[in-house]
Design an enzyme around this catalytic site. Sequence first.
Site, short mmCIF file in Angstrom:
data_model
loop_
_atom_site.label_atom_id
_atom_site.label_comp_id
_atom_site.label_asym_id
_atom_site.label_seq_id
_atom_site.Cartn_x
_atom_site.Cartn_y
_atom_site.Cartn_z
N LYS A 174 9.64 -47.53 29.97
CA LYS A 174 9.15 -45.65 30.83
C LYS A 174 9.67 -44.98 30.80
O LYS A 174 10.97 -44.74 31.91
CB LYS A 174 7.39 -46.14 32.52
CG LYS A 174 6.78 -45.07 32.53
CD LYS A 174 7.10 -43.57 32.14
CE LYS A 174 7.18 -43.01 33.40
NZ LYS A 174 8.08 -42.06 33.32
N GLY A 227 16.59 -44.70 38.92
CA GLY A 227 16.50 -43.28 39.57
C GLY A 227 16.54 -42.26 40.78
O GLY A 227 16.94 -43.24 41.85
N GLY A 228 15.44 -41.83 41.40
CA GLY A 228 16.00 -41.66 42.69
C GLY A 228 15.09 -42.35 43.80
O GLY A 228 14.37 -42.74 43.56
N GLU A 249 18.35 -49.25 41.61
CA GLU A 249 19.50 -48.41 40.93
C GLU A 249 19.22 -47.36 41.47
O GLU A 249 18.19 -46.64 41.00
CB GLU A 249 19.61 -48.88 39.65
CG GLU A 249 20.16 -49.93 39.40
CD GLU A 249 21.72 -50.48 39.71
OE1 GLU A 249 22.45 -49.77 40.19
OE2 GLU A 249 21.90 -51.67 39.05
N CYS A 283 24.59 -40.82 38.40
CA CYS A 283 24.44 -41.17 39.93
C CYS A 283 26.01 -41.53 40.71
O CYS A 283 25.81 -41.80 41.61
CB CYS A 283 23.42 -42.56 40.01
SG CYS A 283 24.25 -44.17 38.43
N GLU A 384 22.83 -35.95 47.56
CA GLU A 384 22.73 -35.86 46.01
C GLU A 384 22.60 -35.36 45.40
O GLU A 384 21.43 -34.45 45.31
CB GLU A 384 22.06 -36.89 45.41
CG GLU A 384 22.50 -37.73 44.67
CD GLU A 384 22.08 -38.43 43.33
OE1 GLU A 384 21.07 -38.78 43.75
OE2 GLU A 384 22.94 -39.55 42.98
P1 NAD Z 1 12.69 -39.97 39.69
O1 NAD Z 1 13.34 -40.86 40.35
O2 NAD Z 1 12.12 -38.81 39.39
O3 NAD Z 1 12.32 -40.64 37.82
C1 NAD Z 1 12.88 -41.69 37.68
C2 NAD Z 1 11.77 -42.18 36.44
O4 NAD Z 1 11.04 -43.34 37.35
C3 NAD Z 1 11.60 -41.75 35.32
O5 NAD Z 1 11.60 -42.07 34.49
C4 NAD Z 1 9.90 -40.74 36.17
O6 NAD Z 1 8.76 -41.37 35.93
C5 NAD Z 1 9.65 -42.48 37.27
N1 NAD Z 1 8.77 -42.60 38.28
C6 NAD Z 1 9.06 -41.42 39.24
N2 NAD Z 1 7.85 -41.82 39.76
C7 NAD Z 1 7.17 -43.50 39.95
C8 NAD Z 1 6.24 -43.54 40.63
N3 NAD Z 1 5.82 -43.17 41.55
N4 NAD Z 1 6.09 -44.75 39.83
C9 NAD Z 1 6.04 -45.08 38.73
N5 NAD Z 1 7.73 -44.27 38.48
C10 NAD Z 1 8.09 -43.20 38.85
O7 NAD Z 1 14.86 -39.54 39.47
P2 NAD Z 1 15.64 -39.00 38.19
O8 NAD Z 1 14.95 -37.46 38.74
O9 NAD Z 1 14.70 -38.64 36.98
O10 NAD Z 1 16.91 -39.14 38.23
C11 NAD Z 1 17.44 -38.80 38.67
C12 NAD Z 1 18.04 -39.66 39.98
O11 NAD Z 1 17.85 -41.27 39.55
C13 NAD Z 1 19.01 -39.36 40.88
O12 NAD Z 1 18.87 -39.67 42.08
C14 NAD Z 1 20.04 -40.42 40.26
O13 NAD Z 1 21.01 -40.71 41.26
C15 NAD Z 1 19.22 -41.68 39.91
N6 NAD Z 1 20.05 -42.40 39.24
C16 NAD Z 1 20.56 -43.74 39.76
C17 NAD Z 1 21.80 -44.51 38.92
C18 NAD Z 1 21.91 -46.31 39.09
O14 NAD Z 1 22.71 -46.59 38.37
N7 NAD Z 1 22.03 -45.96 40.76
C19 NAD Z 1 21.68 -44.17 37.09
C20 NAD Z 1 21.04 -43.16 36.91
C21 NAD Z 1 20.77 -42.09 37.82
#
Ligand code: NAD
Length: 485
Positions: A174, A227-228, A249, A283, A384
Amino acid sequence: METFKMRIGADWCEAASGEWISTENPYTGEEWARIPRGGEADADAAVEAAHQAGQGEWKTLTATQRGRLLYQFARLIREKGQRLADLEVTDIGRRRKEALGVVDHLASYYEYYAGLADKIEGSVTPFDKPGFLHYTVHEPMGVVVCIVPWNGPLLLASMKIAPALAAGCTVVVKPSEFASASIIHLAELAEEAGFPPGVFNVVTGYGKEIGDTLTSHPLVRKVAFTGGHVGGRAVAQSAAQGFKHITLELGGKSPNIVFEDADQDEALAGVSMAIFNTSGQACLAGSRLLVQRSIADSFVEKLADHMRKAKLGDPTDLDTDIGPIATRPQFDSVLNHLRIAKKEGATAVLGGDRDRLTGGEDGLFVEPTIFTNVTSDMRIAREEVFGPVLVVIPFDTDEEAVQIANDTSFGLAAGLWTSSLERALEIPRQLQAGTVWVNTYRTVSVMAPFGGFKDSGIGRENGRAAVEDYLETKSIVIRPSTSTV
Ligand code: NAD
């Protein structure tokens, strides 16, 4: 306008609802593509397809055959990687130079786990009953949902897909609603490589609309999420209801510590690369510069001079140093953080605002920014930003450097710059971070476990152990016929 479709089982399909999400090119500000707005029915169909595939031809392949498919996939990624790279350039404004490097790195993930596929071994162990035979086998968990953000779709997805497929699982990927194109093309290459239909599925759409269907689905055994925090927490709660395995992550606010004994030129290049590459949208970005007070003023001045020469602009241009922010909501969020920092009393010694480039007036550009007069309790030092924004906090002693470095809810990464062997050995042990780099930064390898302490996540990706996160261990105990039960 390009159209991308989801990959569900053997089909390339639109959303059951017929709805689409349009995608903006962050450099031009123009809509350039559309992806299906998948709904619950599509998410359900993708999981079902993955489950069916796990019971079919895929299950009958030997581990060596799985490995061969992964090698074939890696070969195609190397051969046809230009398109993958170009899609990330257009979709998220990643600089072309970086995108080409990512594709190379990507192929190495599939090669590494291809080699591991037939080295997954159980063991025969002693057993505390005479004559009994006990051994362990490792079996694929089943359907894995891989949820990835927009800032590095191909690599972050492959950190999950490669070990999952090596383990014999099937995947439903996804991608972010902001960045699905490159992953859809990756699925095309997986089809060409010869993976049986249903082994590699992609369902697109909004996390809030289809996330829960995926993470709570009874046929899903593992959720690997990058993600976040908000999404991460929702995923963890949903997966917990069904006792599913999870890897999370999450974000970071990583310290980059420069001691007075460091090679200043190397430290300067490392500090600027750590935060300004990918326009700070990583990240692991080194977003807090902790610099020893004796060199702080001159170091920051040189860093600001260095960054003034950076070329912002067209990400397709190989000479560009800094590209745009990938999405409009993220652009607004970065500008908001700049406002907050100024209100808190931080001083922008470089940048501090949006940047309107000639030729890219509608692009989502933020000036490379350095804030001084920052203390660890300010929001700009704690949250962040995910943009090209560095805060500077001076320190006097090693103890103080460690204390400030650890004064964060995050714990993803840290860097330190020193010529002292003693410091190089001692300080990493005191830092609460999943990865510590000494006299280098961002040096990520498929061979090195990666993940976070504290709010930066749960579990590790990369390295040999990652494949175990996609396997169930089974103990088999055989009683010899001559023994009592
Ligand atoms: P996000 O959490 O908004 O989205 C990430 C993914 O999760 C997307 O595909 C989104 O559609 C999905 N998602 C959102 N809500 C969901 C839910 N309730 N259930 C299932 N899936 C859901 O993050 P973003 O804005 O796309 O990315 C930025 C964030 O990702 C930053 O906080 C960054 O630090 C983090 N990040 C972490 C790493 C790591 O390896 N630690 C790497 C890259 C990015």
